[in-house]
Design an enzyme around this catalytic site. Structure first.
Site, PDB file in Angstrom:
ATOM      1  N   CYS A   1      38.358  48.757  35.363  1.00  0.00           N
ATOM      2  CA  CYS A   1      38.282  47.595  36.219  1.00  0.00           C
ATOM      3  C   CYS A   1      37.003  47.057  36.301  1.00  0.00           C
ATOM      4  CB  CYS A   1      38.999  47.998  37.505  1.00  0.00           C
ATOM      5  SG  CYS A   1      39.184  46.609  38.886  1.00  0.00           S
TER       6      CYS A   1
ATOM      7  N   CYS B   1      44.108  40.708  35.262  1.00  0.00           N
ATOM      8  CA  CYS B   1      44.196  41.863  35.955  1.00  0.00           C
ATOM      9  C   CYS B   1      42.944  42.878  35.405  1.00  0.00           C
ATOM     10  CB  CYS B   1      45.560  42.778  35.663  1.00  0.00           C
ATOM     11  SG  CYS B   1      45.487  44.124  36.458  1.00  0.00           S
TER      12      CYS B   1
ATOM     13  N   CYS C   1      34.016  47.072  45.677  1.00  0.00           N
ATOM     14  CA  CYS C   1      34.875  47.890  45.668  1.00  0.00           C
ATOM     15  C   CYS C   1      34.240  49.343  45.743  1.00  0.00           C
ATOM     16  CB  CYS C   1      36.063  47.837  44.748  1.00  0.00           C
ATOM     17  SG  CYS C   1      37.305  48.988  44.868  1.00  0.00           S
TER      18      CYS C   1
ATOM     19  N   GLU D   1      36.268  36.530  44.593  1.00  0.00           N
ATOM     20  CA  GLU D   1      37.097  35.838  43.723  1.00  0.00           C
ATOM     21  C   GLU D   1      38.486  35.753  44.332  1.00  0.00           C
ATOM     22  OE1 GLU D   1      35.109  35.737  39.348  1.00  0.00           O
ATOM     23  OE2 GLU D   1      36.581  37.290  39.845  1.00  0.00           O
TER      24      GLU D   1
ATOM     25  N   CYS E   1      37.293  52.705  39.538  1.00  0.00           N
ATOM     26  CA  CYS E   1      38.202  53.052  38.550  1.00  0.00           C
ATOM     27  C   CYS E   1      37.418  52.395  37.066  1.00  0.00           C
ATOM     28  CB  CYS E   1      39.388  52.064  38.883  1.00  0.00           C
ATOM     29  SG  CYS E   1      40.512  52.571  40.211  1.00  0.00           S
TER      30      CYS E   1
ATOM     31  N   CYS F   1      46.450  35.575  44.036  1.00  0.00           N
ATOM     32  CA  CYS F   1      46.037  36.930  44.020  1.00  0.00           C
ATOM     33  C   CYS F   1      44.808  37.022  44.939  1.00  0.00           C
ATOM     34  CB  CYS F   1      45.709  37.320  42.531  1.00  0.00           C
ATOM     35  SG  CYS F   1      45.067  38.963  42.246  1.00  0.00           S
TER      36      CYS F   1
END
Length: 354
Positions: free
Chosen positions: A117, A336, A110, A90, A114, A103
């Protein structure tokens, strides 16, 4: 076949020489690839048909394409980008009165996990190649021109993935983005955000990079940071503070601290005081206090406005240069921490990466 965009100019020149073609054709090919961003060799219209056929027999141009886009009420555009191997990432276009920002993602998924997220709940499938990152930026820039009649003013590596775990490709992509024969963007308008890979932060300093650096801090003591960011167990705050100071001594580049407020976790005055103490040890220009954006996988929520106001007030009283960053694109899960791997068919009309 070789990726034409991974092939050095000198090698293209040598190949053309073997084919009996003049050397200047290599510069034309380079121009088509990096200035005009063609998606196929067939589009290189100033080359003969015979040369194009030879090129097609030896080279490919894997391209990134926009699979689907979704538009927020605040103007934010989130796009699902399809890679040559059928994987997805994305990218987000964020327009404001003064800036228009891309962004961008650096990995498919990933590996850092975290807890707050959405991307952290994915597997890391692979790193993006440098030319895929350039394509991502180029496509978002085209959206900016089409919908806002403006070029990108800023780029933030705050999308999917940890940029410093795809170090070489990220730096090479930035080299192309800032090149006069690329987008020609100033490196000072680019920010690379890291969850805190101390060794690679120092490497940035040794490499003398020109772009800005942001640390996703989110907790100002090791106990809390370990709970929400497993990377802190091997890159604790003492190590991070040392590496950020090293980076600044080597480059003098701007450093920003990113701090998401979580209700009843890191939003107390004691937490604010611990943040002040970390801030005092780092040559940071700014602390971005970020609204938390809820995701299905996590139980976190954002604090009440009164708590946020007290937190910000305490930072101000200690002369911390802090800014409350309001989230954009929340209605399309573009804010975010919300970039996620959900099948688009599960959410009709939305743009989701997988």
């Amino acid at each position: 076949m070789k990726n034409l965009r991974h092939t050095p100019l000198a090698e293209i020149e040598e190949t053309l020489k073997e084919w009996g073609e003049p050397k200047f054709r290599a510069a034309q090919i380079h121009d088509w690839i990096w200035k005009k961003h063609v998606s196929s060799i067939d589009e290189m219209s100033n080359l003969s048909k015979a040369l194009r056929e030879k090129l097609q027999s030896a080279f490919v141009i894997p391209k990134v394409t926009i699979d689907h886009s979704q538009f927020s009420n605040d103007g934010t555009i989130k796009s699902r980008l399809k890679l040559h191997d059928e994987r997805f990432i994305e990218g987000v276009l964020i327009p404001t009165e003064k800036r228009i920002t891309a962004c961008v993602s650096s990995q498919v998924g990933c590996s850092l996990s975290c807890k707050f997220c959405a991307t952290g709940y994915l597997k890391r499938m692979r790193n993006l190649e440098f030319d895929e990152i350039v394509d991502e930026v180029t496509l978002i820039n085209q959206q900016a021109e089409k919908h806002f009649n403006r070029h990108l003013s800023n780029i933030v590596f705050m999308g999917m993935g940890e940029p410093l775990l795809n170090y070489k490709n990220v730096l090479k992509a930035i080299e192309r983005i800032t090149s006069p024969d690329g987008l020609g963007m100033s490196p000072r308008r680019i920010t690379v955000s890291t969850a805190g890979v101390s060794k690679m932060i120092k490497q940035l300093g040794d490499d003398g990079v020109k772009f800005k650096l942001a640390l996703s801090l989110h907790a100002a003591n090791d106990k809390k940071r370990n709970e929400i960011m497993p990377i802190n167990e091997s890159n604790d705050l003492k190590t991070l503070i040392e590496s950020l100071n090293y980076f600044y001594q080597k480059t003098g580049n701007e450093i920003t601290l990113e701090y998401i407020l979580f209700k009843d976790f890191n939003d107390s005055i004691q937490d604010a005081d611990e943040l002040v103490k970390v801030y005092r040890q780092i040559p940071a220009d700014l602390v971005n206090i970020i609204e938390y954006n809820a995701i299905d996988e996590a139980d976190f929520s954002k604090p009440d406005e009164s708590v946020t106001d007290k937190f910000m007030g305490y930072l101000a009283s200690k002369r911390v240069n802090a800014r409350l960053r309001r989230s954009r694109g929340k209605d399309i899960d573009a804010a975010c921490g919300q970039l996620a791997n959900i099948d688009r068919n599960e959410l009709p009309g939305a743009i989701i990466a997988q």
